[in-house]
Design a protein around this motif. Structure first.
Motif, PDB file in Angstrom:
ATOM      1  N   GLN A  66      -0.943 103.233 -42.961  1.00 46.28           N
ATOM      2  CA  GLN A  66       0.235 102.374 -43.114  1.00 46.28           C
ATOM      3  C   GLN A  66       0.681 101.829 -41.763  1.00 46.28           C
ATOM      4  O   GLN A  66       0.278 102.333 -40.720  1.00 46.28           O
ATOM      5  CB  GLN A  66       1.371 103.154 -43.771  1.00 46.28           C
ATOM      6  N   GLY A  94       9.259 101.778 -49.821  1.00 51.54           N
ATOM      7  CA  GLY A  94       8.289 101.908 -48.733  1.00 51.54           C
ATOM      8  C   GLY A  94       8.971 102.284 -47.428  1.00 51.54           C
ATOM      9  O   GLY A  94       9.128 101.463 -46.526  1.00 51.54           O
ATOM     10  N   THR A  95       9.365 103.556 -47.324  1.00 51.63           N
ATOM     11  CA  THR A  95      10.092 104.041 -46.135  1.00 51.63           C
ATOM     12  C   THR A  95       9.236 103.983 -44.882  1.00 51.63           C
ATOM     13  O   THR A  95       9.748 103.682 -43.801  1.00 51.63           O
ATOM     14  CB  THR A  95      10.522 105.513 -46.344  1.00 51.63           C
ATOM     15  N   SER A 144       8.104 101.611 -57.470  1.00 46.10           N
ATOM     16  CA  SER A 144       8.085 100.607 -58.539  1.00 46.10           C
ATOM     17  C   SER A 144       9.098 100.936 -59.627  1.00 46.10           C
ATOM     18  O   SER A 144       9.506 100.062 -60.379  1.00 46.10           O
ATOM     19  CB  SER A 144       6.701 100.533 -59.186  1.00 46.10           C
ATOM     20  N   ALA A 160       6.183  96.579 -49.280  1.00 48.01           N
ATOM     21  CA  ALA A 160       4.760  96.597 -49.625  1.00 48.01           C
ATOM     22  C   ALA A 160       4.537  95.485 -50.646  1.00 48.01           C
ATOM     23  O   ALA A 160       5.431  95.184 -51.444  1.00 48.01           O
ATOM     24  CB  ALA A 160       4.354  97.955 -50.183  1.00 48.01           C
ATOM     25  N   VAL A 211       0.924  95.824 -46.440  1.00 52.38           N
ATOM     26  CA  VAL A 211       0.057  96.751 -47.176  1.00 52.38           C
ATOM     27  C   VAL A 211       0.452  96.665 -48.647  1.00 52.38           C
ATOM     28  O   VAL A 211       1.572  96.272 -48.976  1.00 52.38           O
ATOM     29  CB  VAL A 211       0.211  98.215 -46.662  1.00 52.38           C
ATOM     30  N   PRO A 212      -0.480  97.020 -49.556  1.00 50.85           N
ATOM     31  CA  PRO A 212      -0.157  96.883 -50.985  1.00 50.85           C
ATOM     32  C   PRO A 212       0.807  97.944 -51.508  1.00 50.85           C
ATOM     33  O   PRO A 212       0.816  99.077 -51.025  1.00 50.85           O
ATOM     34  CB  PRO A 212      -1.531  97.027 -51.658  1.00 50.85           C
ATOM     35  N   LEU A 214       1.368 100.530 -54.033  1.00 46.93           N
ATOM     36  CA  LEU A 214       0.409 101.311 -54.808  1.00 46.93           C
ATOM     37  C   LEU A 214       1.137 102.142 -55.858  1.00 46.93           C
ATOM     38  O   LEU A 214       2.277 102.547 -55.648  1.00 46.93           O
ATOM     39  CB  LEU A 214      -0.404 102.229 -53.879  1.00 46.93           C
TER      40      LEU A 214
HETATM   41  N1  SAH Z   1       9.564  99.797 -43.881  1.00 45.74           N
HETATM   42  C1  SAH Z   1       8.564 100.613 -43.251  1.00 45.74           C
HETATM   43  C2  SAH Z   1       7.181 100.005 -43.275  1.00 45.74           C
HETATM   44  C3  SAH Z   1       6.568 100.350 -44.530  1.00 45.74           C
HETATM   45  S1  SAH Z   1       4.842 100.108 -44.718  1.00 45.74           S
HETATM   46  C4  SAH Z   1       8.929 100.975 -41.838  1.00 45.74           C
HETATM   47  O1  SAH Z   1       9.964 100.536 -41.324  1.00 45.74           O
HETATM   48  O2  SAH Z   1       8.162 101.744 -41.265  1.00 45.74           O
HETATM   49  C5  SAH Z   1       4.829 100.205 -46.472  1.00 45.74           C
HETATM   50  C6  SAH Z   1       5.103 101.583 -47.040  1.00 45.74           C
HETATM   51  O3  SAH Z   1       5.163 101.443 -48.441  1.00 45.74           O
HETATM   52  C7  SAH Z   1       3.980 102.595 -46.750  1.00 45.74           C
HETATM   53  O4  SAH Z   1       4.518 103.711 -46.114  1.00 45.74           O
HETATM   54  C8  SAH Z   1       3.462 102.939 -48.160  1.00 45.74           C
HETATM   55  O5  SAH Z   1       3.057 104.287 -48.291  1.00 45.74           O
HETATM   56  C9  SAH Z   1       4.665 102.623 -49.032  1.00 45.74           C
HETATM   57  N2  SAH Z   1       4.387 102.367 -50.439  1.00 45.74           N
HETATM   58  C10 SAH Z   1       3.362 101.687 -50.993  1.00 45.74           C
HETATM   59  N3  SAH Z   1       3.488 101.667 -52.330  1.00 45.74           N
HETATM   60  C11 SAH Z   1       4.620 102.356 -52.630  1.00 45.74           C
HETATM   61  C12 SAH Z   1       5.292 102.702 -53.844  1.00 45.74           C
HETATM   62  N4  SAH Z   1       4.834 102.330 -55.044  1.00 45.74           N
HETATM   63  N5  SAH Z   1       6.435 103.419 -53.766  1.00 45.74           N
HETATM   64  C13 SAH Z   1       6.939 103.810 -52.563  1.00 45.74           C
HETATM   65  N6  SAH Z   1       6.347 103.519 -51.403  1.00 45.74           N
HETATM   66  C14 SAH Z   1       5.213 102.805 -51.421  1.00 45.74           C
END
Ligand code: SAH
Length: 218
Positions: A66, A94-95, A144, A160, A211-212, A214
């Motif tokens: 990530q 997406g933390t 989601s 994401a 990134v996607p 997921l």
């Molecule tokens: N906002 C973050 C960057 C996130 S990168 C920062 O400040 O660092 C995108 C993040 O989304 C990744 O950590 C990934 O694991 C997460 N992610 C992807 N799909 C997800 C989902 N369905 N639910 C929660 N997190 C998800």
């Protein structure tokens, strides 16, 4: 004092203020967002080996395949989500390392952030505690689905990319609320969804590269 907080060299406050000036020159106008970016030490959120590059206009790896987005896109998403309003409740999907969540914590009274990768949640929790940020709650789960028990949210930021916006998140947007998310697979665009009296309106904005999103957790 922790050495990471010592404010020397490439991780000093001056370096951070230069980043803020650059963001202003790149078109970020919201002073509340800029103040948040000036206040939150981005280098604390990345690996120490990368700390000296934390204020450059680049995305950086945070482990587990990530990345933390570059400062401009983070600022842009926050500005779009805030739209000059004081936010009561905000949600992030997406933390990652927790950087954007920490910034959102300066814009909203209460912030919830969902992350599907458990070790990222634990690490971000430690960082936020270290920075004494207490109004940002992190949860391990599939973003989601959102957080129906806490909704509605004035702002939702999805960090994401997905080809379709999860229906659950739309439903959890408050009336007048705004959601920012990267839409698409290979050709992604930042999209803004606003929930008005007549329903949802979507605006397609800048090309981005996330990134996607997921399914499920790990
Ligand atoms: N906002 C973050 C960057 C996130 S990168 C920062 O400040 O660092 C995108 C993040 O989304 C990744 O950590 C990934 O694991 C997460 N992610 C992807 N799909 C997800 C989902 N369905 N639910 C929660 N997190 C998800």
């Amino acid at each position: 004092m922790n050495i990471r907080h010592s404010g020397i060299g490439m991780t000093s406050e001056r370096t951070r203020l230069r980043m803020v000036e650059r963001l202003r020159a790149q078109g970020i106008r919201d002073e509340v967002v800029l103040a948040a970016l000036a206040a939150v030490p981005r280098h604390i959120f990345v690996d120490e080996a990368l700390a000296s590059r934390a204020y450059e206009d680049i995305s950086l790896p945070i482990g587990f395949g990530q990345t933390i987005s570059n400062p401009f896109i983070v600022a842009r998403m926050l500005e779009l989500a805030r739209s000059g309003r004081d936010l009561a409740k905000a949600l992030e999907i997406g933390t990652g390392c927790g950087y954007q969540a920490a910034l959102l914590g300066k814009l909203a009274r209460e912030v919830y952030s969902l992350e599907r990768v458990a070790p990222l949640v634990s690490r971000a929790r430690v960082t936020l505690r270290e920075l004494r940020i207490h109004n940002v709650k992190l949860k391990h789960g599939d973003g989601s689905l959102g957080l129906p028990e806490i909704a509605p949210f004035d702002a939702i930021i999805v960090a994401a990319a997905a080809t379709h916006m999860p229906q659950a998140l739309l439903e959890q947007l408050a009336a007048g609320g705004r959601m920012v998310f990267p839409k698409g697979a290979r050709d992604q665009r930042l999209c803004l969804v606003e929930r008005g009296a007549q329903g949802f309106t979507e605006t397609v904005l800048d090309p981005v590269n996330f990134v996607p999103l997921l399914p499920g957790t790990r």
